[in-house]
Write a protein that holds these residues in place. Structure first.
Motif, PDB file in Angstrom:
ATOM      1  N   VAL A 243       0.840  -1.205   0.000  1.00 22.41           N
ATOM      2  CA  VAL A 243       0.000   0.000   0.000  1.00 22.41           C
ATOM      3  C   VAL A 243       0.873   1.254   0.000  1.00 22.41           C
ATOM      4  O   VAL A 243       1.427   1.629   1.046  1.00 22.41           O
ATOM      5  CB  VAL A 243      -0.935   0.025   1.237  1.00 22.41           C
ATOM      6  N   PRO A 244       1.038   1.917  -1.157  1.00 30.09           N
ATOM      7  CA  PRO A 244       1.756   3.196  -1.151  1.00 30.09           C
ATOM      8  C   PRO A 244       0.879   4.247  -0.470  1.00 30.09           C
ATOM      9  O   PRO A 244      -0.257   4.468  -0.880  1.00 30.09           O
ATOM     10  CB  PRO A 244       1.978   3.505  -2.637  1.00 30.09           C
ATOM     11  N   ALA A 245       1.400   4.851   0.595  1.00 32.57           N
ATOM     12  CA  ALA A 245       0.618   5.801   1.390  1.00 32.57           C
ATOM     13  C   ALA A 245       1.480   6.981   1.796  1.00 32.57           C
ATOM     14  O   ALA A 245       1.226   7.638   2.802  1.00 32.57           O
ATOM     15  CB  ALA A 245       0.073   5.100   2.635  1.00 32.57           C
ATOM     16  N   ALA A 246       2.528   7.247   1.008  1.00 33.49           N
ATOM     17  CA  ALA A 246       3.501   8.258   1.421  1.00 33.49           C
ATOM     18  C   ALA A 246       3.340   9.593   0.696  1.00 33.49           C
ATOM     19  O   ALA A 246       4.179  10.473   0.825  1.00 33.49           O
ATOM     20  CB  ALA A 246       4.921   7.720   1.219  1.00 33.49           C
ATOM     21  N   GLY A 247       2.259   9.724  -0.069  1.00 29.92           N
ATOM     22  CA  GLY A 247       2.084  10.965  -0.842  1.00 29.92           C
ATOM     23  C   GLY A 247       1.625  12.130   0.023  1.00 29.92           C
ATOM     24  O   GLY A 247       0.996  11.935   1.064  1.00 29.92           O
ATOM     25  N   ARG A 248       1.939  13.348  -0.428  1.00 30.18           N
ATOM     26  CA  ARG A 248       1.521  14.544   0.311  1.00 30.18           C
ATOM     27  C   ARG A 248       0.043  14.866   0.060  1.00 30.18           C
ATOM     28  O   ARG A 248      -0.643  15.395   0.914  1.00 30.18           O
ATOM     29  CB  ARG A 248       2.347  15.770  -0.134  1.00 30.18           C
TER      30      ARG A 248
ATOM     31  N   GLU B 206      -1.166  16.989  -2.419  1.00 28.23           N
ATOM     32  CA  GLU B 206      -1.276  18.444  -2.557  1.00 28.23           C
ATOM     33  C   GLU B 206      -2.563  18.898  -3.260  1.00 28.23           C
ATOM     34  O   GLU B 206      -3.085  19.966  -2.970  1.00 28.23           O
ATOM     35  CB  GLU B 206      -0.033  19.007  -3.258  1.00 28.23           C
ATOM     36  N   ARG B 207      -3.083  18.061  -4.176  1.00 31.52           N
ATOM     37  CA  ARG B 207      -4.314  18.448  -4.880  1.00 31.52           C
ATOM     38  C   ARG B 207      -5.519  18.477  -3.948  1.00 31.52           C
ATOM     39  O   ARG B 207      -6.569  19.001  -4.273  1.00 31.52           O
ATOM     40  CB  ARG B 207      -4.578  17.487  -6.053  1.00 31.52           C
ATOM     41  N   LEU B 208      -5.352  17.894  -2.753  1.00 32.56           N
ATOM     42  CA  LEU B 208      -6.426  17.859  -1.773  1.00 32.56           C
ATOM     43  C   LEU B 208      -6.440  19.141  -0.931  1.00 32.56           C
ATOM     44  O   LEU B 208      -7.349  19.369  -0.148  1.00 32.56           O
ATOM     45  CB  LEU B 208      -6.204  16.639  -0.867  1.00 32.56           C
TER      46      LEU B 208
ATOM     47  N   VAL C 181       2.731  -1.440   4.275  1.00 37.89           N
ATOM     48  CA  VAL C 181       2.366  -0.040   4.049  1.00 37.89           C
ATOM     49  C   VAL C 181       3.628   0.801   3.917  1.00 37.89           C
ATOM     50  O   VAL C 181       4.537   0.687   4.745  1.00 37.89           O
ATOM     51  CB  VAL C 181       1.519   0.490   5.231  1.00 37.89           C
ATOM     52  N   ALA C 182       3.696   1.633   2.863  1.00 41.27           N
ATOM     53  CA  ALA C 182       4.782   2.619   2.743  1.00 41.27           C
ATOM     54  C   ALA C 182       4.232   3.957   3.227  1.00 41.27           C
ATOM     55  O   ALA C 182       3.408   4.575   2.559  1.00 41.27           O
ATOM     56  CB  ALA C 182       5.262   2.724   1.301  1.00 41.27           C
ATOM     57  N   ALA C 183       4.656   4.365   4.417  1.00 43.10           N
ATOM     58  CA  ALA C 183       4.117   5.561   5.070  1.00 43.10           C
ATOM     59  C   ALA C 183       5.033   6.761   4.830  1.00 43.10           C
ATOM     60  O   ALA C 183       6.207   6.586   4.493  1.00 43.10           O
ATOM     61  CB  ALA C 183       3.990   5.298   6.566  1.00 43.10           C
TER      62      ALA C 183
ATOM     63  N   GLY D 202       8.161   5.403   3.034  1.00 41.19           N
ATOM     64  CA  GLY D 202       8.033   5.498   1.587  1.00 41.19           C
ATOM     65  C   GLY D 202       9.117   6.377   0.989  1.00 41.19           C
ATOM     66  O   GLY D 202      10.035   6.811   1.698  1.00 41.19           O
ATOM     67  N   GLY D 203       9.023   6.613  -0.321  1.00 41.25           N
ATOM     68  CA  GLY D 203      10.040   7.392  -1.022  1.00 41.25           C
ATOM     69  C   GLY D 203       9.457   8.625  -1.687  1.00 41.25           C
ATOM     70  O   GLY D 203       8.304   8.980  -1.450  1.00 41.25           O
ATOM     71  N   PRO D 204      10.272   9.291  -2.536  1.00 43.63           N
ATOM     72  CA  PRO D 204       9.868  10.551  -3.150  1.00 43.63           C
ATOM     73  C   PRO D 204       8.792  10.424  -4.235  1.00 43.63           C
ATOM     74  O   PRO D 204       8.142  11.407  -4.566  1.00 43.63           O
ATOM     75  CB  PRO D 204      11.165  11.096  -3.757  1.00 43.63           C
ATOM     76  N   SER D 205       8.597   9.240  -4.799  1.00 44.29           N
ATOM     77  CA  SER D 205       7.537   9.051  -5.799  1.00 44.29           C
ATOM     78  C   SER D 205       6.735   7.813  -5.413  1.00 44.29           C
ATOM     79  O   SER D 205       7.190   7.003  -4.599  1.00 44.29           O
ATOM     80  CB  SER D 205       8.147   8.828  -7.187  1.00 44.29           C
ATOM     81  N   ARG D 206       5.567   7.688  -6.006  1.00 42.48           N
ATOM     82  CA  ARG D 206       4.758   6.491  -5.749  1.00 42.48           C
ATOM     83  C   ARG D 206       5.558   5.241  -6.092  1.00 42.48           C
ATOM     84  O   ARG D 206       5.560   4.257  -5.344  1.00 42.48           O
ATOM     85  CB  ARG D 206       3.471   6.553  -6.577  1.00 42.48           C
TER      86      ARG D 206
ATOM     87  N   ASP E 194      -3.558   1.660  -3.758  1.00 45.04           N
ATOM     88  CA  ASP E 194      -3.394   3.027  -3.259  1.00 45.04           C
ATOM     89  C   ASP E 194      -4.140   3.237  -1.942  1.00 45.04           C
ATOM     90  O   ASP E 194      -5.336   2.919  -1.859  1.00 45.04           O
ATOM     91  CB  ASP E 194      -3.997   4.039  -4.251  1.00 45.04           C
ATOM     92  N   ALA E 195      -3.452   3.822  -0.962  1.00 51.08           N
ATOM     93  CA  ALA E 195      -4.129   4.219   0.276  1.00 51.08           C
ATOM     94  C   ALA E 195      -5.246   5.206  -0.040  1.00 51.08           C
ATOM     95  O   ALA E 195      -6.222   5.320   0.695  1.00 51.08           O
ATOM     96  CB  ALA E 195      -3.123   4.865   1.226  1.00 51.08           C
ATOM     97  N   ALA E 196      -5.091   5.913  -1.159  1.00 46.89           N
ATOM     98  CA  ALA E 196      -6.058   6.933  -1.556  1.00 46.89           C
ATOM     99  C   ALA E 196      -7.339   6.351  -2.150  1.00 46.89           C
ATOM    100  O   ALA E 196      -8.198   7.088  -2.616  1.00 46.89           O
ATOM    101  CB  ALA E 196      -5.397   7.890  -2.548  1.00 46.89           C
TER     102      ALA E 196
HETATM  103  O1  C5P Z   1      -0.515  11.136  -6.067  1.00 44.30           O
HETATM  104  P1  C5P Z   1      -1.396   9.973  -6.363  1.00 44.30           P
HETATM  105  O2  C5P Z   1      -2.850  10.264  -6.096  1.00 44.30           O
HETATM  106  O3  C5P Z   1      -1.165   9.325  -7.678  1.00 44.30           O
HETATM  107  O4  C5P Z   1      -0.973   8.877  -5.276  1.00 44.30           O
HETATM  108  C1  C5P Z   1      -1.425   7.551  -5.344  1.00 44.30           C
HETATM  109  C2  C5P Z   1      -0.953   6.804  -4.117  1.00 44.30           C
HETATM  110  O5  C5P Z   1       0.458   6.759  -4.075  1.00 44.30           O
HETATM  111  C3  C5P Z   1      -1.413   7.460  -2.813  1.00 44.30           C
HETATM  112  O6  C5P Z   1      -1.917   6.434  -1.965  1.00 44.30           O
HETATM  113  C4  C5P Z   1      -0.147   8.106  -2.272  1.00 44.30           C
HETATM  114  O7  C5P Z   1      -0.104   8.162  -0.866  1.00 44.30           O
HETATM  115  C5  C5P Z   1       0.935   7.171  -2.809  1.00 44.30           C
HETATM  116  N1  C5P Z   1       2.245   7.843  -2.911  1.00 44.30           N
HETATM  117  C6  C5P Z   1       3.351   7.319  -2.209  1.00 44.30           C
HETATM  118  N2  C5P Z   1       4.569   7.948  -2.249  1.00 44.30           N
HETATM  119  C7  C5P Z   1       4.714   9.094  -2.960  1.00 44.30           C
HETATM  120  C8  C5P Z   1       3.619   9.637  -3.698  1.00 44.30           C
HETATM  121  C9  C5P Z   1       2.386   8.982  -3.658  1.00 44.30           C
HETATM  122  O8  C5P Z   1       3.221   6.293  -1.535  1.00 44.30           O
HETATM  123  N3  C5P Z   1       5.896   9.695  -2.943  1.00 44.30           N
END
Ligand code: C5P
Length: 243
Positions: free
Chosen positions: A7-12, A14-16, A51-53, A79-83, A107-109
């Motif tokens: 589960v990638p969950a590390a995004g900011r 920003e669009r929210l 989970v990537a937090a 998590g890292g700098p990109s999904r 996606d956590a989203a």
């Molecule tokens: O930005 P986007 O809506 O495409 O993000 C999809 C998923 O990827 C989200 O669950 C977000 O938390 C995750 N993500 C991440 N690490 C990042 C950027 C996004 O785990 N650096």
């Protein structure tokens, strides 16, 4: 077959708008991430969830998920700098789980994903597909644009009938996904290739066939403020139906 979910969950997010990292925004009083992990944990075939937090929130996320009680084992990493980087870091944890042969990426989203969709993706991988994505028909007409002298112009109108909006969970044969991520990480370091926005894109680069199963409108991604309104309403409807 042993299934793990990443589960990638590390995004900011920003669009929210400004605020906590997206996965920690709440609907129905609970973070999006908790809803998403609950859904995966409720899927009978999922045994491990990684989970990537956000790096600053690894402990907080671990505490949050420790309270959930279900059979699946839960691991949390930074998590890292990109999904794509976040998924790669979560995949590394599976080195401790050699028995896993199918990996879902979710996606956590997408907090309200129905268990039936998770199981339908798993079933498609089990029946022999090495990569499976859920797809939804698109409602809007999609045009490619180009910007000429700071003016947006239509370059092309795509045939809507042949387009699908791709959701998660996406399901993969473990070895295929791990090899695709390893190759992409190498490529990314060499040529500044743009990180992929989904996992299937990495697997496509290898020429694997990606199977498309029917998506579900409840698996929508929370991206913009209006998506939070929709998520709250859907959750309220589900809770009312349970009473
Ligand atoms: O930005 P986007 O809506 O495409 O993000 C999809 C998923 O990827 C989200 O669950 C977000 O938390 C995750 N993500 C991440 N690490 C990042 C950027 C996004 O785990 N650096």
């Amino acid at each position: 077959v042993t299934v793990a979910a990443v589960v990638p969950a590390a995004g900011r997010g920003e669009r929210l708008g400004p605020g906590a990292p997206k996965a920690l925004r709440r609907i129905g009083g609970q973070p999006l991430l908790v809803h998403a992990v609950r859904a995966l944990g409720a899927a009978p075939s999922v045994e491990v969830v990684v989970v990537a937090a956000p790096a600053a929130d690894v402990q907080a996320v671990s505490d949050l998920l420790a309270d959930l009680s279900f059979d699946a084992r839960i691991r949390v990493v930074a998590g890292g700098p990109s999904r794509q980087a976040s998924v790669g870091l979560a995949l590394a944890v599976l080195d401790d789980h050699p028995d896993v042969d199918v990996v879902l990426v979710h996606d956590a989203a997408r907090p309200l994903v129905p268990v039936a969709l998770i199981e339908s993706v798993v079933a498609a991988v089990r029946s022999g597909a090495s990569a499976v994505v859920p797809g939804m028909p698109v409602a809007d007409t999609i045009k490619r644009i180009e910007t000429v002298d700071a003016t947006a112009l239509v370059a092309e109108t795509l045939d809507r009938a042949g387009l699908r909006a791709i959701q998660t969970p996406q399901g993969f044969d473990r070895a295929v996904l791990v090899a695709a991520h390893a190759a992409a990480a190498e490529l990314g370091a060499a040529a500044a290739a743009a990180p992929a926005t989904d996992d299937a894109a990495l697997v496509e680069r290898f020429g694997h066939r990606i199977h498309v199963v029917h998506g579900d409108e409840e698996a929508f991604k929370v991206t913009r403020p209006i998506d939070l309104v929709l998520a709250e309403a859907l959750l309220a409807r589900r809770r009312a139906a349970e009473q």
